[in-house]
Design a protein around this motif. Structure first.
Motif, PDB file in Angstrom:
ATOM      1  N   ASP A 110       0.671  -1.257  -0.047  1.00 61.87           N
ATOM      2  CA  ASP A 110       0.071  -0.123   0.061  1.00 61.87           C
ATOM      3  C   ASP A 110       0.880   1.214   0.086  1.00 61.87           C
ATOM      4  N   SER A 111       2.028   1.182   0.386  1.00 60.76           N
ATOM      5  CA  SER A 111       2.780   2.326   0.572  1.00 60.76           C
ATOM      6  C   SER A 111       3.787   2.465  -0.637  1.00 60.76           C
ATOM      7  N   TYR A 112       3.479   1.625  -1.674  1.00 67.66           N
ATOM      8  CA  TYR A 112       4.404   1.407  -2.949  1.00 67.66           C
ATOM      9  C   TYR A 112       5.963   1.209  -2.677  1.00 67.66           C
ATOM     10  N   ARG A 113       6.267   0.329  -1.685  1.00 63.43           N
ATOM     11  CA  ARG A 113       7.478   0.014  -1.666  1.00 63.43           C
ATOM     12  C   ARG A 113       7.517  -1.406  -1.392  1.00 63.43           C
ATOM     13  N   SER A 114       8.815  -2.175  -1.912  1.00 68.15           N
ATOM     14  CA  SER A 114       9.011  -3.461  -1.735  1.00 68.15           C
ATOM     15  C   SER A 114      10.420  -3.795  -1.110  1.00 68.15           C
ATOM     16  N   THR A 115      10.788  -4.764  -0.302  1.00 67.15           N
ATOM     17  CA  THR A 115      11.991  -5.034   0.092  1.00 67.15           C
ATOM     18  C   THR A 115      12.096  -6.570  -0.289  1.00 67.15           C
ATOM     19  N   ALA A 116      11.612  -7.140  -1.359  1.00 67.13           N
ATOM     20  CA  ALA A 116      11.644  -8.347  -1.884  1.00 67.13           C
ATOM     21  C   ALA A 116      13.122  -8.336  -2.906  1.00 67.13           C
ATOM     22  N   ASN A 117      14.083  -9.168  -2.744  1.00 65.40           N
ATOM     23  CA  ASN A 117      15.069  -9.327  -3.561  1.00 65.40           C
ATOM     24  C   ASN A 117      14.918 -10.061  -4.841  1.00 65.40           C
ATOM     25  N   PHE A 118      15.521  -9.559  -5.832  1.00 64.75           N
ATOM     26  CA  PHE A 118      15.713  -9.928  -7.191  1.00 64.75           C
ATOM     27  C   PHE A 118      16.752 -11.019  -7.505  1.00 64.75           C
ATOM     28  N   PRO A 119      16.540 -12.259  -7.794  1.00 64.97           N
ATOM     29  CA  PRO A 119      17.757 -13.087  -7.879  1.00 64.97           C
ATOM     30  C   PRO A 119      18.654 -12.762  -8.947  1.00 64.97           C
ATOM     31  N   ILE A 120      19.770 -12.994  -8.791  1.00 59.15           N
ATOM     32  CA  ILE A 120      20.906 -12.798  -9.796  1.00 59.15           C
ATOM     33  C   ILE A 120      21.532 -14.445 -10.120  1.00 59.15           C
ATOM     34  N   ILE A 121      21.551 -15.009  -8.998  1.00 58.69           N
ATOM     35  CA  ILE A 121      21.963 -16.498  -9.078  1.00 58.69           C
ATOM     36  C   ILE A 121      21.519 -16.982  -7.800  1.00 58.69           C
ATOM     37  N   ARG A 122      20.586 -18.257  -8.018  1.00 59.45           N
ATOM     38  CA  ARG A 122      20.143 -19.103  -6.764  1.00 59.45           C
ATOM     39  C   ARG A 122      20.276 -20.595  -6.995  1.00 59.45           C
ATOM     40  N   TYR A 123      20.289 -21.294  -5.816  1.00 60.41           N
ATOM     41  CA  TYR A 123      20.989 -22.652  -5.995  1.00 60.41           C
ATOM     42  C   TYR A 123      20.013 -23.583  -6.988  1.00 60.41           C
ATOM     43  N   ALA A 124      18.812 -23.244  -7.125  1.00 57.87           N
ATOM     44  CA  ALA A 124      18.110 -24.045  -8.169  1.00 57.87           C
ATOM     45  C   ALA A 124      18.580 -24.010  -9.521  1.00 57.87           C
ATOM     46  N   ASP A 125      19.371 -22.758  -9.832  1.00 60.56           N
ATOM     47  CA  ASP A 125      19.827 -22.231 -10.920  1.00 60.56           C
ATOM     48  C   ASP A 125      21.071 -23.199 -11.304  1.00 60.56           C
ATOM     49  N   VAL A 126      22.034 -23.303 -10.071  1.00 59.85           N
ATOM     50  CA  VAL A 126      23.105 -24.186  -9.972  1.00 59.85           C
ATOM     51  C   VAL A 126      22.732 -25.660 -10.317  1.00 59.85           C
ATOM     52  N   LEU A 127      21.800 -26.327  -9.822  1.00 61.47           N
ATOM     53  CA  LEU A 127      21.388 -27.627 -10.112  1.00 61.47           C
ATOM     54  C   LEU A 127      21.059 -27.683 -11.414  1.00 61.47           C
ATOM     55  N   LEU A 128      20.197 -26.854 -11.894  1.00 61.21           N
ATOM     56  CA  LEU A 128      20.026 -27.199 -13.176  1.00 61.21           C
ATOM     57  C   LEU A 128      20.982 -26.880 -14.390  1.00 61.21           C
ATOM     58  N   ILE A 129      22.119 -25.908 -13.970  1.00 62.56           N
ATOM     59  CA  ILE A 129      23.214 -25.843 -14.898  1.00 62.56           C
ATOM     60  C   ILE A 129      24.017 -27.058 -14.813  1.00 62.56           C
ATOM     61  N   PHE A 130      23.988 -27.503 -13.474  1.00 61.82           N
ATOM     62  CA  PHE A 130      24.804 -28.900 -13.536  1.00 61.82           C
ATOM     63  C   PHE A 130      23.916 -30.098 -14.308  1.00 61.82           C
ATOM     64  N   ALA A 131      22.967 -30.221 -14.117  1.00 64.81           N
ATOM     65  CA  ALA A 131      22.143 -31.367 -14.741  1.00 64.81           C
ATOM     66  C   ALA A 131      22.242 -31.012 -16.190  1.00 64.81           C
ATOM     67  N   GLU A 132      22.392 -29.899 -16.831  1.00 60.80           N
ATOM     68  CA  GLU A 132      22.337 -29.612 -18.128  1.00 60.80           C
ATOM     69  C   GLU A 132      23.718 -29.999 -18.582  1.00 60.80           C
ATOM     70  N   ALA A 133      24.807 -29.482 -17.992  1.00 60.58           N
ATOM     71  CA  ALA A 133      25.935 -29.641 -18.452  1.00 60.58           C
ATOM     72  C   ALA A 133      26.536 -31.007 -18.154  1.00 60.58           C
ATOM     73  N   GLU A 134      26.164 -31.563 -17.098  1.00 63.94           N
ATOM     74  CA  GLU A 134      26.766 -33.072 -16.931  1.00 63.94           C
ATOM     75  C   GLU A 134      26.111 -34.001 -18.136  1.00 63.94           C
ATOM     76  N   ASN A 135      24.771 -33.928 -18.388  1.00 69.17           N
ATOM     77  CA  ASN A 135      24.309 -34.540 -19.278  1.00 69.17           C
ATOM     78  C   ASN A 135      24.922 -34.572 -20.759  1.00 69.17           C
ATOM     79  N   MET A 136      25.265 -33.170 -21.088  1.00 69.46           N
ATOM     80  CA  MET A 136      25.757 -32.861 -22.312  1.00 69.46           C
ATOM     81  C   MET A 136      27.257 -33.617 -22.409  1.00 69.46           C
ATOM     82  N   ALA A 137      28.276 -33.141 -21.263  1.00 76.09           N
ATOM     83  CA  ALA A 137      29.551 -33.855 -21.374  1.00 76.09           C
ATOM     84  C   ALA A 137      29.710 -35.163 -21.206  1.00 76.09           C
ATOM     85  N   LYS A 138      28.826 -35.854 -20.832  1.00 75.26           N
ATOM     86  CA  LYS A 138      28.843 -37.286 -20.514  1.00 75.26           C
ATOM     87  C   LYS A 138      28.011 -38.129 -21.672  1.00 75.26           C
ATOM     88  N   GLY A 139      27.369 -37.349 -22.535  1.00 79.16           N
ATOM     89  CA  GLY A 139      26.823 -38.014 -23.620  1.00 79.16           C
ATOM     90  C   GLY A 139      25.440 -38.803 -23.326  1.00 79.16           C
TER      91      GLY A 139
END
Length: 336
Positions: A198-227
């Motif tokens: 109601d006061s037009y303010r937010s203290t919510a953070n906007f992600p730059i990098i989070r752990y779910a992203d890292v897990l998905l990076i690993f899954a993609e890279a591991e699959n492609m690297a290992k065939g």
């Protein structure tokens, strides 16, 4: 933009000394160098200063850089293994983990938690953009960040969908809303007190990098690297899928297995990134590096060109620096 002039603290005044565009490879070499140095010099945590970047955040971003280098336009596939190795370092560090309850991840209590590795920091004296941009008009918002209904319809019914999207208000589906656009809205950044909204303010953070992203990076890279998908790759992405489903089997969104082909697993990872990292400024880069713009946006078919994978060099830069060259498919300003 592709290659751009590389300006560092050692570069002479680029206005008086215009620079040509460096190659994409040279740009990434500098990015890798910077993140490597950051990973080596930053502390693992800042107990008295939450929100500051850590060595883990630098490693996570470096893993993302390697993953991007393994895909278009460089397509240097040796970087898949580098991305997997760097992401694995973060996973084995023991500092980070997924927030168990998907409804709690974006709450203010977890803005410096185990999953939000680094984010755009928002505080009471330096708040984020007005939260009304995320809310639909029926909730006294502005509806600026409404969601394409065609995209929403593709998301399976699960706890994650209700945690990340607003599809109904007081039991009324968005298609029946009485005011504003009848479209879904983004819920991720509305886990704030009503008083703040109601006061037009937010203290919510906007992600730059989070752990779910890292897990998905690993899954993609591991699959492609290992065939093909290894058990480690499957376990990584299934952490994200399992939480999305509320830790129950969901036929609409089943967990992945090692029986999948490399191609099928890769497509599933990219789609998981689409759903998990939505509205975090991530999807465009995935579509570009995987060359999926036309496939995922069939409405572009009539006018699609490979030139669409790059933005145009702004006209003002071309006029100010005669050494710059425009990207293919875009106009060059007149010289007279």
């Amino acid at each position: 933009f592709g290659g751009v002039p590389l300006i560092t603290d050692q570069t002479p005044d680029p206005v008086k000394n215009p620079l040509k565009r460096s190659s994409v490879s040279e740009v990434y070499d500098l990015i890798v160098s910077d993140f490597t140095e950051a990973a080596a010099k930053l502390p693992a945590s800042w107990p008295s200063s939450p929100g500051k970047p850590t060595s883990g955040a630098a490693k996570g971003l470096l893993a993302k850089v390697y993953l991007t280098m393994a895909t278009a336009p460089l397509n240097e596939i040796a970087n898949y293994q580098k991305a997997a190795d760097m992401a694995l370092q973060v996973m084995q560090q023991g500092t980070y983990s997924l927030v168990t309850d998907i409804d709690e991840f974006f709450s203010l209590d977890n803005k410096y938690g185990t999953e939000m590795m680094w984010s755009f920091n928002s505080t009471a004296d330096d708040p984020a953009t007005d939260p009304q941009i995320w809310a639909p008009e029926i909730l006294d918002g502005w509806g600026d960040a409404s969601v394409n209904p065609l995209w929403e319809e593709q998301i399976p019914d699960q706890p994650r969908k209700s945690a990340y999207l607003i599809t109904e208000v007081d039991g009324v589906h968005y298609t029946q809303w009485s005011t504003g656009a009848r479209r879904p809205a983004v819920k991720k950044y509305l886990y704030i007190p009503q008083e703040d909204f109601d006061s037009y303010r937010s203290t919510a953070n906007f992600p730059i990098i989070r752990y779910a992203d890292v897990l998905l990076i690993f899954a993609e890279a591991e699959n492609m690297a290992k065939g093909g998908p290894t058990q480690a790759a499957v376990d990584a992405i299934n952490q994200v899928i399992d939480r999305a489903n509320g830790y129950v089997d969901n036929p609409q969104h089943p967990k992945l297995t090692t029986a999948m082909t490399k191609e099928a697993f890769d497509a599933a990872v990219i789609e998981e990134r689409n759903q998990e990292l939505c509205f975090e400024n991530d999807r465009w880069f995935d579509l570009v590096r995987k060359r999926l713009l036309r496939e995922k946006n069939p409405e572009w078919e009539e006018n699609f060109s490979e030139d669409d994978y790059l933005f145009p060099i702004p006209e003002v830069d071309l006029r100010l620096n005669k050494l710059l060259e425009q990207n293919p498919g875009y106009p060059v300003p007149a010289t007279n």
